[in-house]
Scaffold this motif. Structure first.
Motif, PDB file in Angstrom:
ATOM      1  N   VAL A 162       0.829  -1.211   0.000  1.00  0.00           N
ATOM      2  CA  VAL A 162       0.000   0.000   0.000  1.00  0.00           C
ATOM      3  C   VAL A 162       0.859   1.254   0.000  1.00  0.00           C
ATOM      4  CG1 VAL A 162      -1.785   1.266   1.255  1.00  0.00           C
ATOM      5  CG2 VAL A 162      -1.850  -1.225   1.171  1.00  0.00           C
ATOM      6  N   ASP A 163       1.995   1.218   0.659  1.00  0.00           N
ATOM      7  CA  ASP A 163       2.840   2.402   0.767  1.00  0.00           C
ATOM      8  C   ASP A 163       3.525   2.771  -0.540  1.00  0.00           C
ATOM      9  OD1 ASP A 163       2.160   2.505   3.413  1.00  0.00           O
ATOM     10  OD2 ASP A 163       3.932   1.402   4.100  1.00  0.00           O
ATOM     11  N   THR A 164       3.466   1.903  -1.538  1.00  0.00           N
ATOM     12  CA  THR A 164       4.159   2.196  -2.799  1.00  0.00           C
ATOM     13  C   THR A 164       3.374   3.155  -3.684  1.00  0.00           C
ATOM     14  OG1 THR A 164       3.152   0.294  -3.920  1.00  0.00           O
ATOM     15  CG2 THR A 164       5.234  -0.077  -2.756  1.00  0.00           C
ATOM     16  N   MET A 165       2.097   3.418  -3.395  1.00  0.00           N
ATOM     17  CA  MET A 165       1.294   4.315  -4.225  1.00  0.00           C
ATOM     18  C   MET A 165       0.839   5.513  -3.404  1.00  0.00           C
ATOM     19  SD  MET A 165      -2.065   3.527  -6.542  1.00  0.00           S
ATOM     20  CE  MET A 165      -1.062   2.708  -7.777  1.00  0.00           C
ATOM     21  N   ALA A 166       1.447   6.655  -3.668  1.00  0.00           N
ATOM     22  CA  ALA A 166       1.082   7.868  -2.935  1.00  0.00           C
ATOM     23  C   ALA A 166      -0.118   8.562  -3.561  1.00  0.00           C
ATOM     24  CB  ALA A 166       2.270   8.818  -2.888  1.00  0.00           C
ATOM     25  N   ASP A 167      -0.295   8.423  -4.884  1.00  0.00           N
ATOM     26  CA  ASP A 167      -1.375   9.128  -5.569  1.00  0.00           C
ATOM     27  C   ASP A 167      -1.742   8.346  -6.814  1.00  0.00           C
ATOM     28  OD1 ASP A 167      -3.242  10.992  -6.139  1.00  0.00           O
ATOM     29  OD2 ASP A 167      -1.857  12.455  -6.992  1.00  0.00           O
ATOM     30  N   PHE A 168      -2.995   8.525  -7.256  1.00  0.00           N
ATOM     31  CA  PHE A 168      -3.465   7.883  -8.484  1.00  0.00           C
ATOM     32  C   PHE A 168      -4.407   8.870  -9.151  1.00  0.00           C
ATOM     33  CE2 PHE A 168      -6.128   4.918 -10.975  1.00  0.00           C
ATOM     34  CZ  PHE A 168      -5.115   4.241 -11.644  1.00  0.00           C
ATOM     35  N   GLY A 170      -7.029   8.705 -10.925  1.00  0.00           N
ATOM     36  CA  GLY A 170      -8.447   8.416 -11.071  1.00  0.00           C
ATOM     37  C   GLY A 170      -8.983   7.724  -9.833  1.00  0.00           C
ATOM     38  N   PRO A 171     -10.285   7.555  -9.741  1.00  0.00           N
ATOM     39  CA  PRO A 171     -10.862   6.895  -8.573  1.00  0.00           C
ATOM     40  C   PRO A 171     -10.469   5.414  -8.509  1.00  0.00           C
ATOM     41  CG  PRO A 171     -12.551   7.275 -10.240  1.00  0.00           C
ATOM     42  CD  PRO A 171     -11.329   7.996 -10.701  1.00  0.00           C
ATOM     43  N   VAL A 172     -10.127   4.947  -7.305  1.00  0.00           N
ATOM     44  CA  VAL A 172      -9.778   3.542  -7.072  1.00  0.00           C
ATOM     45  C   VAL A 172     -10.960   2.879  -6.378  1.00  0.00           C
ATOM     46  CG1 VAL A 172      -8.232   1.951  -5.885  1.00  0.00           C
ATOM     47  CG2 VAL A 172      -7.316   4.022  -6.950  1.00  0.00           C
ATOM     48  N   GLN A 173     -11.488   1.828  -6.993  1.00  0.00           N
ATOM     49  CA  GLN A 173     -12.636   1.110  -6.461  1.00  0.00           C
ATOM     50  C   GLN A 173     -12.183  -0.286  -6.015  1.00  0.00           C
ATOM     51  OE1 GLN A 173     -15.193   2.954  -6.283  1.00  0.00           O
ATOM     52  NE2 GLN A 173     -15.081   4.430  -7.965  1.00  0.00           N
ATOM     53  N   GLY A 174     -12.524  -0.670  -4.803  1.00  0.00           N
ATOM     54  CA  GLY A 174     -12.190  -1.994  -4.298  1.00  0.00           C
ATOM     55  C   GLY A 174     -13.425  -2.875  -4.260  1.00  0.00           C
ATOM     56  N   LEU A 175     -13.378  -4.020  -4.985  1.00  0.00           N
ATOM     57  CA  LEU A 175     -14.441  -5.024  -4.938  1.00  0.00           C
ATOM     58  C   LEU A 175     -13.904  -6.204  -4.137  1.00  0.00           C
ATOM     59  CD1 LEU A 175     -15.834  -4.963  -8.597  1.00  0.00           C
ATOM     60  CD2 LEU A 175     -16.367  -3.471  -6.659  1.00  0.00           C
ATOM     61  N   ILE A 176     -14.425  -6.417  -2.948  1.00  0.00           N
ATOM     62  CA  ILE A 176     -13.856  -7.360  -1.993  1.00  0.00           C
ATOM     63  C   ILE A 176     -14.553  -8.716  -2.086  1.00  0.00           C
ATOM     64  CG2 ILE A 176     -13.241  -7.741   0.410  1.00  0.00           C
ATOM     65  CD1 ILE A 176     -11.918  -5.300  -0.897  1.00  0.00           C
ATOM     66  N   THR A 177     -13.760  -9.760  -2.335  1.00  0.00           N
ATOM     67  CA  THR A 177     -14.286 -11.127  -2.309  1.00  0.00           C
ATOM     68  C   THR A 177     -14.318 -11.628  -0.867  1.00  0.00           C
ATOM     69  OG1 THR A 177     -12.069 -12.049  -2.612  1.00  0.00           O
ATOM     70  CG2 THR A 177     -13.347 -11.592  -4.602  1.00  0.00           C
ATOM     71  N   GLY A 178     -14.965 -12.774  -0.652  1.00  0.00           N
ATOM     72  CA  GLY A 178     -15.061 -13.305   0.706  1.00  0.00           C
ATOM     73  C   GLY A 178     -16.249 -12.699   1.437  1.00  0.00           C
ATOM     74  N   ALA A 179     -16.192 -12.806   2.765  1.00  0.00           N
ATOM     75  CA  ALA A 179     -17.305 -12.323   3.588  1.00  0.00           C
ATOM     76  C   ALA A 179     -16.779 -11.458   4.722  1.00  0.00           C
ATOM     77  CB  ALA A 179     -18.105 -13.500   4.151  1.00  0.00           C
ATOM     78  N   THR A 628      -8.986   8.999  -3.384  1.00  0.00           N
ATOM     79  CA  THR A 628      -9.213   9.178  -4.820  1.00  0.00           C
ATOM     80  C   THR A 628     -10.702   9.289  -5.163  1.00  0.00           C
ATOM     81  OG1 THR A 628      -9.172   6.774  -5.118  1.00  0.00           O
ATOM     82  CG2 THR A 628      -7.092   7.952  -5.413  1.00  0.00           C
ATOM     83  N   ARG A 629     -11.564   9.464  -4.138  1.00  0.00           N
ATOM     84  CA  ARG A 629     -13.016   9.596  -4.292  1.00  0.00           C
ATOM     85  C   ARG A 629     -13.662   8.298  -4.761  1.00  0.00           C
ATOM     86  NH1 ARG A 629     -14.878  14.852  -4.046  1.00  0.00           N
ATOM     87  NH2 ARG A 629     -13.251  16.469  -4.008  1.00  0.00           N
ATOM     88  N   GLY A 630     -12.963   7.181  -4.553  1.00  0.00           N
ATOM     89  CA  GLY A 630     -13.539   5.883  -4.872  1.00  0.00           C
ATOM     90  C   GLY A 630     -14.219   5.287  -3.654  1.00  0.00           C
ATOM     91  N   GLY A 631     -14.386   3.974  -3.634  1.00  0.00           N
ATOM     92  CA  GLY A 631     -15.060   3.336  -2.521  1.00  0.00           C
ATOM     93  C   GLY A 631     -14.725   1.861  -2.421  1.00  0.00           C
ATOM     94  N   ILE A 632     -15.194   1.212  -1.339  1.00  0.00           N
ATOM     95  CA  ILE A 632     -15.012  -0.210  -1.085  1.00  0.00           C
ATOM     96  C   ILE A 632     -16.381  -0.880  -1.129  1.00  0.00           C
ATOM     97  CG2 ILE A 632     -14.245  -1.945   0.561  1.00  0.00           C
ATOM     98  CD1 ILE A 632     -11.975  -0.352  -0.637  1.00  0.00           C
ATOM     99  N   ARG A 646     -18.263  12.994 -13.620  1.00  0.00           N
ATOM    100  CA  ARG A 646     -17.368  14.074 -14.009  1.00  0.00           C
ATOM    101  C   ARG A 646     -16.117  14.044 -13.147  1.00  0.00           C
ATOM    102  NH1 ARG A 646     -20.263  19.729 -14.468  1.00  0.00           N
ATOM    103  NH2 ARG A 646     -20.965  19.159 -12.379  1.00  0.00           N
ATOM    104  N   GLU A 647     -15.037  14.496 -13.745  1.00  0.00           N
ATOM    105  CA  GLU A 647     -13.763  14.493 -13.036  1.00  0.00           C
ATOM    106  C   GLU A 647     -13.849  15.378 -11.792  1.00  0.00           C
ATOM    107  OE1 GLU A 647      -9.034  15.407 -13.935  1.00  0.00           O
ATOM    108  OE2 GLU A 647     -10.538  15.515 -15.537  1.00  0.00           O
ATOM    109  N   GLY A 648     -13.360  14.829 -10.673  1.00  0.00           N
ATOM    110  CA  GLY A 648     -13.368  15.572  -9.424  1.00  0.00           C
ATOM    111  C   GLY A 648     -14.598  15.352  -8.581  1.00  0.00           C
ATOM    112  N   ARG A 649     -15.606  14.651  -9.135  1.00  0.00           N
ATOM    113  CA  ARG A 649     -16.820  14.383  -8.371  1.00  0.00           C
ATOM    114  C   ARG A 649     -16.696  13.046  -7.644  1.00  0.00           C
ATOM    115  NH1 ARG A 649     -21.182  17.420 -10.263  1.00  0.00           N
ATOM    116  NH2 ARG A 649     -22.270  16.553  -8.443  1.00  0.00           N
TER     117      ARG A 649
END
Length: 698
Positions: A162-168, A170-179, A628-632, A646-649
């Motif tokens: 996780v520490d290797t990425m300081a910025d991205f 675009g929005p980063v979205q995490g789709l989590i498998t498992g429960a 990055t304004r994304g979500g989990i 739109r960009e920034g939203r």
């Protein structure tokens, strides 16, 4: 077509600003003095300043570029738990299908999809963890940042970079498998010794860690851990999770002692891959105690002493019978040696403290009563070792065969003594036995050729009752016979002329090597075991070595940590030695067996990072997604809808995730049209100045 107004100043902008300031001051002064032409002069100054600014109309012909979305699919070892792999595959298919649908509905703003598959770097065996963001950064660096619409990470939430990425961009979205409410316990060894003294106990420390909801963990109770050494269970204990526990294990033999810890599973545990841990303790002997009993002084006696005294790890007790007790000179038996020899203490009370007893040309002369010799036979059955280097008396009435020791001997004397030169030869079984295998090469010979060593001159004729004949002598009679009795070992050398090799008779021979191997086999040194199975792991490659006196072997069965079974053929690499090579695709403890011998081999790191925290989680990626304004999103709640934002939203909400519109384009043509040509501006400024002069002249 896109148009824009641009300025290309003919002089530095600072000069234009300075001129504008002066012109403004002059116009203000003219206005204060009520000059009727101040407005015309101000307009003339404005025309000149505009000419210096050199305005132009730029018209571009643009081609819209597609946005780029990254779909990062976690295919590391932890994704094999439960249904995670199937969930990830279904999510990937759904994401690609939704992006394709967005492209059909909005062809002017297409999204190009880049799928990045992440596996354990170097394969699952080396297991440096899950490098999700490193893979994403590497892929994103290959495209312009202004085209990146976002990234969708399909993972169980484990990311070890996780520490290797300081910025991205675009929005980063995490789709989590498992429960969300998964439960897991993990066993880890905190400290373990590399070496231990044989017969003593070595301590190690381990910890049971657990992950999951507190409501479930509070109902589990203590953890039960079973301890096994070389595949045999030696104990069990219960410990509280999260607390470091110290235990001891006895080092039973020299060489590798494989200690395996097994954590009992609990209901609802998602994986058992991290419920085992193993480490190896190399057993070393503190001191080897050897009792040498010489029946009488002779030329070969010093050979035994030199061999045993040359080894600094050997404590030698030498007992030589100088005179028989029947000699009538009035000297008591207990005074026949230079010092009073503690016969009862050695042979009755402390015989179990010796690792090896050697009878060198011993004959019954009344010094050792039958109960003492019977106790030696008992000592062998209980795990001791005896070597008989026989002399002529072994064939007569004074033979040790006529004592209780006969019950453990693998040979029987025929009463004949062969007094003739002969060449000791290694048998076919001897070629496969580590005591005599390759012995001919120690005297400058070649494997399979006639041995280059001297002859011996005497041999006691024996009949084999049990055991293995490793060497033969005159008339192909047994010369060296080895046998196992109960838990102990016995060896019989049917000659007292081995010392001729050390004296160089007829070129000599490998007498020191033969006797060294023989003594170490009797004392159960691991490198001289005739039946052994061992394995060495180098990365994913598992090299299994099998030593055996058999002529053929069964196939090797390998049981992986997941329970998968593979069968591999052995390949002969020399007499008594076979080898099998296996490419493992799982990390952890592999169990090896050929139906007779079994072993354990640890492939990969002792504490796999992939299974340090096996439960699925969104906490690791949440900070990056938020930044990055994304979500989990948990896939157990259903796959989310994908929208364009739109960009920034904000790019995530209940039941949906977004990819940004970047609007990137490529310029195919540029047209530049000047709006203030110099000549026109000059004429216009001159006209305004003339008009101002005419107004002032009226």
């Amino acid at each position: 077509m896109n148009a824009a107004l641009v300025f290309d100043p003919l002089v530095p902008p600072l000069a234009i600003a300075l001129a504008g300031g002066i012109a403004l001051a002059l116009c203000a002064l003219a206005g204060w003095l009520r000059s009727p032409s101040w407005a015309l002069r101000a307009l003339a100054f404005a025309v000149l300043l505009l000419a210096l600014a050199n305005p132009a109309l730029v018209r571009e012909t643009r081609r819209a570029l597609s946005d780029i979305a990254f779909v990062v699919v976690d295919q590391t070892e932890s994704q094999s738990i439960g249904e995670r792999a199937a969930e990830a595959k279904a999510a990937e298919t759904d994401v690609l299908a939704q992006i394709a649908a967005l492209n059909l509905s909005d062809p002017d703003n297409p999204i190009e999809t880049r799928v990045v598959r992440v596996r354990n770097e170097g394969g699952p065996i080396r297991d440096p963890g899950t490098h999700l963001l490193g893979a994403l950064s590497a892929s994103a660096s290959e495209v312009p940042a202004d085209r990146i619409a976002g990234a969708v990470l399909i993972t169980d939430g484990q990311a070890h970079d996780v520490d290797t990425m300081a910025d991205f961009p675009g929005p980063v979205q995490g789709l989590i498998t498992g429960a969300r409410h998964e439960l897991d316990r993990r066993l880890s060894v905190a400290a373990a010794p590399a070496f231990g003294i044989v017969g003593e106990r070595a301590s190690f420390r381990f910890t049971v860690e657990e992950n999951g909801p507190e409501a479930l963990l509070s109902k589990l109770g203590p953890a039960r851990v079973t301890i096994a050494v070389d595949g045999e269970i030696v104990g069990a204990t219960e410990t509280a999770p999260g607390r470091e526990t110290t235990l001891e294990v006895e080092i039973g033999h020299g060489g590798a002692n494989i200690v395996e810890l097994t954590l009992a599973p609990v209901d609802g545990e998602i994986t058992l891959r991290n419920n085992r841990a193993a480490f190896t303790v190399n057993g070393v002997r503190d001191r080897l105690r050897v009792l040498l009993v010489s029946g009488e002084p002779h030329s070969g006696e010093r050979t035994w002493r030199n061999l045993l005294k040359a080894d600094p790890s050997v404590d030698l007790v030498h007992f030589t019978i100088l005179r028989p007790p029947t000699k009538q000179d009035g000297t008591p038996v207990f005074e026949l040696s230079l010092i009073a020899f503690p016969t009862r203490e050695l042979f009755l009370e402390k015989v179990d403290e010796f690792d090896l007893i050697i009878f060198d040309r011993y004959r019954r002369r009344g010094v050792l009563p039958s109960p003492y010799i019977a106790n030696i036979a008992r000592y062998v059955r209980d795990g001791g070792a005896v070597l008989l280097a026989t002399g002529p008396w072994f064939a007569g009435v004074e033979s040790l065969y006529r004592t209780p020791l006969a019950d453990i001997l693998p040979v029987k004397p025929t009463s004949a003594v062969i007094e003739a030169p002969y060449l000791p030869e290694v048998t076919d079984a001897g070629d496969r036995h580590p005591v005599t295998a390759g012995l001919d090469r120690f005297n400058g010979g070649e494997a399979g050729a006639e041995p280059r060593w001297g002859r011996w001159l005497r041999q006691i004729e024996l009949d084999r009752l049990s055991g293995e004949v490793l060497m033969t002598g005159a008339e192909e009679k047994p010369l060296l016979v080895l046998d196992r009795v109960g838990e102990g070992r016995v060896a019989v050398l049917a000659s007292d002329h081995a010392w001729l090799w050390s004296r160089g008779f007829e070129g000599g021979g490998p007498q020191a090597e033969l006797l060294r191997r023989l003594a170490h086999w009797l004392m159960k040194e691991p490198e001289l075991e005739e039946e052994a199975l061992s394995a060495v792991a180098e990365g994913a490659r598992l090299t299994v070595t099998r030593r055996s006196v058999k002529e053929t072997l069964e196939k090797l069965e390998i049981v992986a940590p997941s329970g998968a079974r593979d069968v591999v053929d052995f390949t002969s690499v020399g007499p008594g030695r076979w080898r099998a090579v296996f490419e493992a695709d799982e990390q952890g403890l592999h169990r090896l067996s050929d139906g007779v011998m079994s072993a354990i081999a640890a492939v990969g790191p002792p504490a796999p990072i992939e299974f340090e925290r096996a439960v699925a989680t969104g906490d690791v990626l949440a900070p990056l997604a938020t930044a990055t304004r994304g979500g989990i999103t948990w896939l157990e709640d259903g796959a989310p809808d994908i929208r364009r934002v739109r960009e920034g939203r904000a790019a995530a909400g209940r039941g949906w995730i977004g990819l940004a519109r970047r609007g990137a384009y490529a310029v195919e043509d540029v047209r530049l049209t000047p709006l203030a040509p110099g000549w026109l501006m000059l004429v216009l400024a001159a006209g305004l100045m003339v008009a101002a002069w005419r107004v002032e002249g009226r």
